[in-house]
Design an enzyme around this catalytic site. Sequence first.
Site, PDB file in Angstrom:
ATOM      1  N   GLU A   1       2.543  -7.473   6.562  1.00 24.01           N
ATOM      2  CA  GLU A   1       3.891  -7.133   7.135  1.00 24.01           C
ATOM      3  C   GLU A   1       4.269  -5.851   7.376  1.00 24.01           C
ATOM      4  OE1 GLU A   1       3.976 -10.058   4.987  1.00 24.01           O
ATOM      5  OE2 GLU A   1       4.346 -11.054   6.473  1.00 24.01           O
TER       6      GLU A   1
ATOM      7  N   ILE B   1       0.703  -1.266  -0.004  1.00 24.26           N
ATOM      8  CA  ILE B   1       0.389   0.006  -0.157  1.00 24.26           C
ATOM      9  C   ILE B   1       0.856   1.087  -0.207  1.00 24.26           C
ATOM     10  CG2 ILE B   1      -0.198  -0.122   2.230  1.00 24.26           C
ATOM     11  CD1 ILE B   1      -3.074   1.102   1.641  1.00 24.26           C
TER      12      ILE B   1
ATOM     13  N   TYR C   1      -2.889   1.131  10.465  1.00 31.24           N
ATOM     14  CA  TYR C   1      -3.170  -0.025  10.662  1.00 31.24           C
ATOM     15  C   TYR C   1      -4.101   0.030  11.263  1.00 31.24           C
ATOM     16  CZ  TYR C   1      -0.114  -0.924   6.519  1.00 31.24           C
ATOM     17  OH  TYR C   1       0.681  -1.055   5.826  1.00 31.24           O
TER      18      TYR C   1
ATOM     19  N   ASN D   1       8.337   1.523  10.905  1.00 31.90           N
ATOM     20  CA  ASN D   1       6.874   2.177  10.419  1.00 31.90           C
ATOM     21  C   ASN D   1       6.181   3.361  10.673  1.00 31.90           C
ATOM     22  OD1 ASN D   1       5.451   3.957   8.258  1.00 31.90           O
ATOM     23  ND2 ASN D   1       5.853   1.702   6.877  1.00 31.90           N
TER      24      ASN D   1
HETATM   25  C1  LIG Z   1       1.478   4.153   5.401  1.00 33.84           C
HETATM   26  C2  LIG Z   1       0.934   5.501   4.041  1.00 33.84           C
HETATM   27  C3  LIG Z   1       0.439   4.548   3.318  1.00 33.84           C
HETATM   28  C4  LIG Z   1       0.032   6.394   4.629  1.00 33.84           C
HETATM   29  O1  LIG Z   1      -1.489   7.018   3.518  1.00 33.84           O
HETATM   30  P1  LIG Z   1      -2.092   8.405   4.058  1.00 33.84           P
HETATM   31  O2  LIG Z   1      -2.378   9.196   2.795  1.00 33.84           O
HETATM   32  O3  LIG Z   1      -0.257   9.818   4.022  1.00 33.84           O
HETATM   33  O4  LIG Z   1      -2.610   8.300   5.112  1.00 33.84           O
HETATM   34  P2  LIG Z   1      -3.556   8.880   5.743  1.00 33.84           P
HETATM   35  O5  LIG Z   1      -3.928  10.717   5.597  1.00 33.84           O
HETATM   36  O6  LIG Z   1      -5.136   8.262   4.841  1.00 33.84           O
HETATM   37  O7  LIG Z   1      -3.762   8.298   7.233  1.00 33.84           O
HETATM   38  C5  LIG Z   1      -4.525   7.441   7.660  1.00 33.84           C
HETATM   39  C6  LIG Z   1      -4.280   7.197   9.271  1.00 33.84           C
HETATM   40  O8  LIG Z   1      -2.512   6.990   9.339  1.00 33.84           O
HETATM   41  C7  LIG Z   1      -1.729   7.782  10.490  1.00 33.84           C
HETATM   42  N1  LIG Z   1      -0.990   8.783   9.793  1.00 33.84           N
HETATM   43  C8  LIG Z   1      -1.268   9.369   8.245  1.00 33.84           C
HETATM   44  N2  LIG Z   1      -0.167   9.647   8.426  1.00 33.84           N
HETATM   45  C9  LIG Z   1       0.613  10.146   9.927  1.00 33.84           C
HETATM   46  C10 LIG Z   1       1.314  10.577  10.259  1.00 33.84           C
HETATM   47  N3  LIG Z   1       2.564  12.090   9.872  1.00 33.84           N
HETATM   48  N4  LIG Z   1       1.867  10.726  11.927  1.00 33.84           N
HETATM   49  C11 LIG Z   1       1.597   9.741  12.470  1.00 33.84           C
HETATM   50  N5  LIG Z   1      -0.205   9.043  11.760  1.00 33.84           N
HETATM   51  C12 LIG Z   1       0.055   9.234  10.564  1.00 33.84           C
HETATM   52  C13 LIG Z   1      -2.692   8.153  10.891  1.00 33.84           C
HETATM   53  O9  LIG Z   1      -3.154   7.100  11.802  1.00 33.84           O
HETATM   54  C14 LIG Z   1      -4.303   8.218   9.985  1.00 33.84           C
HETATM   55  O10 LIG Z   1      -4.946   8.524  10.384  1.00 33.84           O
HETATM   56  P3  LIG Z   1      -5.668  10.246  11.632  1.00 33.84           P
HETATM   57  O11 LIG Z   1      -5.539  10.778  10.187  1.00 33.84           O
HETATM   58  O12 LIG Z   1      -6.966   9.635  11.783  1.00 33.84           O
HETATM   59  O13 LIG Z   1      -4.924  10.445  11.936  1.00 33.84           O
HETATM   60  C15 LIG Z   1       1.826   6.229   3.284  1.00 33.84           C
HETATM   61  O14 LIG Z   1       2.394   6.851   4.586  1.00 33.84           O
HETATM   62  C16 LIG Z   1       2.787   6.280   2.692  1.00 33.84           C
HETATM   63  O15 LIG Z   1       2.776   5.777   0.785  1.00 33.84           O
HETATM   64  N6  LIG Z   1       3.834   5.399   3.085  1.00 33.84           N
HETATM   65  C17 LIG Z   1       5.088   5.094   2.809  1.00 33.84           C
HETATM   66  C18 LIG Z   1       4.396   3.833   1.842  1.00 33.84           C
HETATM   67  C19 LIG Z   1       4.472   2.632   2.892  1.00 33.84           C
HETATM   68  O16 LIG Z   1       5.088   2.615   4.248  1.00 33.84           O
HETATM   69  N7  LIG Z   1       3.535   1.995   3.169  1.00 33.84           N
HETATM   70  C20 LIG Z   1       3.391   0.593   3.706  1.00 33.84           C
HETATM   71  C21 LIG Z   1       4.156  -1.010   4.241  1.00 33.84           C
HETATM   72  S1  LIG Z   1       3.628  -1.171   5.340  1.00 33.84           S
END
Ligand SMILES: CC(C)(COP(=O)(O)OP(=O)(O)OC[C@H]1O[C@@H](n2cnc3c(N)ncnc32)[C@H](O)[C@@H]1OP(=O)(O)O)[C@@H](O)C(=O)NCCC(=O)NCCS
Length: 219
Positions: free
Chosen positions: A151, A117, A163, A156
């Site tokens: 995983e 993701i 999650y 992270n």
């Molecule tokens: C993990 C990832 C997919 C999250 O996507 P995103 O669009 O930024 O996340 P969202 O805006 O939907 O946030 C959802 C939740 O994630 C957490 N979150 C998102 N950004 C965060 C930050 N900067 N700090 C802490 N928590 C965070 C929060 O719980 C958030 O919920 P909330 O908005 O109610 O606080 C993104 O950071 C990413 O692509 N990371 C790199 C790839 C990766 O690590 N993938 C996972 C592999 S296991």
Amino acid sequence: MTYIVQPMVLEDVEEVGRVERECFAAPWPASAYRRELRENTVSRYIVLRHFPDDSRAVPSGTTPADVDSDPLSQMKRAVSHLLRPFGVRDADSRDLPPILGFAGMWLMFDEAHITTIGVSPRVRGKGLGELLLVHLFDEAGKIGAHRLTLEVRVSNDVAQRLYRKYTFREEGVRKRYYSDNGEDALIMWTERIDRPEFVGMLAESRRRLDQRLMREAPP
Ligand SMILES: CC(C)(COP(=O)(O)OP(=O)(O)OC[C@H]1O[C@@H](n2cnc3c(N)ncnc32)[C@H](O)[C@@H]1OP(=O)(O)O)[C@@H](O)C(=O)NCCC(=O)NCCS
């Protein structure tokens, strides 16, 4: 404006690769995605795009809340899945806005294993990772999965927070799982997703997420 989640098709792979390289230290090669799409019958991969109001490709009247529920969208999704092995999409790919995120999983009996993701760094923190995750839950629910697993790197925190918000909890560790730096992986599992409590939580989270996506300005 409308965010739309579509099944990933072969013609998306190059662009997914570009977003993936922004997301991961050790991205999958394009050949891995092509193999998943062509040969893995239990895989489901999705991509996320943002369609502006005047887009020619977006189905008229579609909103984040009804992408999955209106019969036309359901039919289009079904057709896209059917045509996926041939790399055909139901809209002209030249009309499509850029891919902002992607996700995938394997559906195995009563389990669904999230394999990837990712959201482009320029649009993170807007609920799009959550939107992708909710779609994976929807797909897993449709085939009768009881629980989802994945995983995640122990370092992270951002992904782990996402999650945990959806009931994933740590149930083990895979030592030195990541070959690029030898980092351990947490193995996380959800609660039973077919229980009424979870179904209610997911519906409520989806409602709040749709409101947020409608409210917040697009990239
Ligand atoms: C993990 C990832 C997919 C999250 O996507 P995103 O669009 O930024 O996340 P969202 O805006 O939907 O946030 C959802 C939740 O994630 C957490 N979150 C998102 N950004 C965060 C930050 N900067 N700090 C802490 N928590 C965070 C929060 O719980 C958030 O919920 P909330 O908005 O109610 O606080 C993104 O950071 C990413 O692509 N990371 C790199 C790839 C990766 O690590 N993938 C996972 C592999 S296991």
